[in-house]
Design an enzyme around this catalytic site. Structure first.
Site: not given
Lengths: 357, 357
Positions: A337, A304, A149
């Site tokens: 995500h 995502d 991330s």
């Protein structure tokens, strides 16, 4: 006379080998924004034994910690894809965080909380702080940096900031920069904090923080982390356990989930750190990987919507343009995500193979 | 002796023909939640001339008003797809709203603001209030009901609630119910309001409302209305006019946009109405169109991630199962959910053709 800091660093390094949560005292630090931190501290933990060439630095996502097997248990640990029986794995808490490293909730030299006086940070600041940590541990080369991330931003910077060479860089569920949706979600979360009267311009007492603002920011985050598809699969319109009937009380399971996550987040996170860590990520904007000397893998998850696969494809093009060896993996997991936290198999086997070759 | 309410209704109807903003006084009203409103008022405006069979009721989205050509100027007006030169178009403000109709910011019979005492509403309550409005206007049949976004829920109910028959029902950018993402976004927005200390349990003074909470709720809404694709096209990472540099002040155009929209919303909307209108929409859950006697059109936009086209497809299946004539239009516009406000052409020509046949 021996430099007392050197002694401290040696001591840090020795204890870290034992896997304990440690604090590295790294001295004065100047930020890109012109700020001055006289007493930088970075929290870290190491897992496994250092053999001189097997060090792997992990760069956590927004709210992670130095305890990598704690928050990334599908990926890191003995026998796992990031095998602590084979590698010397270094977890750390970002500069600006609130889990051991110097951040806005730390005490400034005057003995008061930094609060509003804490300097705005860049991703580059945070990577330089990680470099100082590695110097203190006498590590002058990394087998790999792995970032997930927003931690992917730090990993990408490692490939280009050269004081310590990095053989392999793995970037998962990330991209070369944040897009308008991410900027927007971060801004809404920050405004929820900064418009909470308990924020007090950033100078709230530690025992009376802007809990509601931080809870709202976290709710917004969780909606984005799961995305529509994963929210629908996980919750749909399922009712929560006991019906509240026609009222504003949580009636649907997704409502209970968000309130729970928002309130629970206050137990482990500081509102000002939330502002700082989102803000440094906002400013990151990678235009090229020229000068990078690492081999790359870019991993994305098909579901995502926050860091969609096309961002990994853009990174792939940058790596190839820079003459780097690079590969890409798009993994089909339904968790949005959050897949980077939940997927041990696809992501795990890709990372295992990448770092072992 | 003549019923004084009847006289009032006649007077309402006469003035409405002149296109003025009107308030229909509709007497006592019982809500599904067991609430009692002794003095229901519904704000309305009509556009065009009534010829006995050309009445079209418009059901607004979350924050709309009775002034349909005001907020839906691409669709409604003289010569436009909903042609006020041809049809008698009735705009109205939902029960629970704050733009003329009885809602939580209205005065209760004791002369104080309803506030926390205002009953929780259902979509069915709001449709029954619209029926009372039409009775007061002596309209006993509708050529069409047109609803957009959550207003689609009201339009769908009109097809099944039969006191006033409806020939055609157009539902645009809506669905048979809200999904987990919508429930989640609404909950985060409501929590931003209810966790604002100025909300005061719902009993805030009219001159000191929870402005920050409502602004955050609106920011969350705008992110969802545009969706990632439209946010990226409209803003990307464009800087706002004057750079704030490394700070928490708005630096990116999307940040300025959200703050502006959030603050501006306070000028025209009440926080408690936001709670009530989102909540009635949350509870709506259409399982079938059995018993519907209308012809349908369901319109979706390809870029709308909030009410994606598959929801129109589900409505289409329901209509066919119920033996109704129905059609579907999926329109390729890039504005996300906001397309229903911005697209005059594709949506407009579909609605124009549907209501004219």
């Amino acid at each position: 006379m021996e430099n007392p800091d050197e002694v401290l660093f040696e001591e840090n390094a020795r204890l870290a080998m034992a896997g304990k949560p440690m604090i590295a005292k790294l001295g004065a630090f100047a930020t890109d924004s012109g700020g001055h931190i006289p007493n930088l501290e970075i929290a870290y933990q190491t897992f496994g034994e250092f053999d001189g060439s097997n060090a792997i630095l992990i760069c956590h996502a927004l709210t992670g910690t130095s305890n990598v097997p704690g928050w990334w248990d599908r990926l890191a640990g003995p026998g796992k894809p990031i095998d602590t029986g084979k590698y010397f794995v270094i977890g750390n808490n970002l500069l600006g965080g609130c889990q051991g490293s110097t951040g806005p909730s730390s005490l400034a030299p005057d003995g008061r909380i930094w609060g509003s006086r804490f300097p705005i940070l860049t991703v580059e600041d945070q990577v330089r702080a990680q470099e100082l940590l590695l110097h203190s541990l006498k590590i002058d080369g990394l087998h790999a940096v792995i970032g997930c991330s927003t931690g992917g931003f730090h990993a990408l910077r490692w490939a280009q900031q050269h004081p310590i060479p990095v053989a392999k860089v793995a970037v998962t569920a990330s991209g070369p920069r944040q897009n308008a949706l991410q900027l927007a979600l971060n801004e809404a979360g920050r405004q929820a904090i900064m418009r909470d009267p308990k924020w007090q311009g950033g100078d709230y007492p530690s025992d009376d923080p802007p809990k509601n603002g931080l809870a709202i920011a976290r709710m917004i985050g969780h909606i984005a982390y799961l995305s529509g598809q994963a929210l629908e699969q996980k919750f749909g319109r399922n009712p929560q356990g006991s019906s509240a009937g026609l009222s504003f009380d949580p009636e649907f399971a997704v409502e209970s989930y968000l309130n729970y996550q928002g309130d629970k987040f206050n137990e482990r996170f500081d509102a000002n750190s939330y502002l700082h860590l989102t803000r440094s990520a906002n400013f990151f904007d990678l235009q090229s990987l020229e000068g990078a000397g690492s081999e790359f893998i870019f991993i994305s998850f098909a579901s995502d919507t926050l860091y969609p696969p096309k961002l990994s494809e853009e990174l792939m093009r940058m790596a190839i343009s820079a003459g780097c060896k690079a590969e890409i993996a798009i993994i089909d997991q339904p968790y949005g995500h959050d897949s980077f936290l939940l997927d041990g198999e696809g992501q795990g086997s890709a990372i295992r193979a990448f770092i072992s070759t």
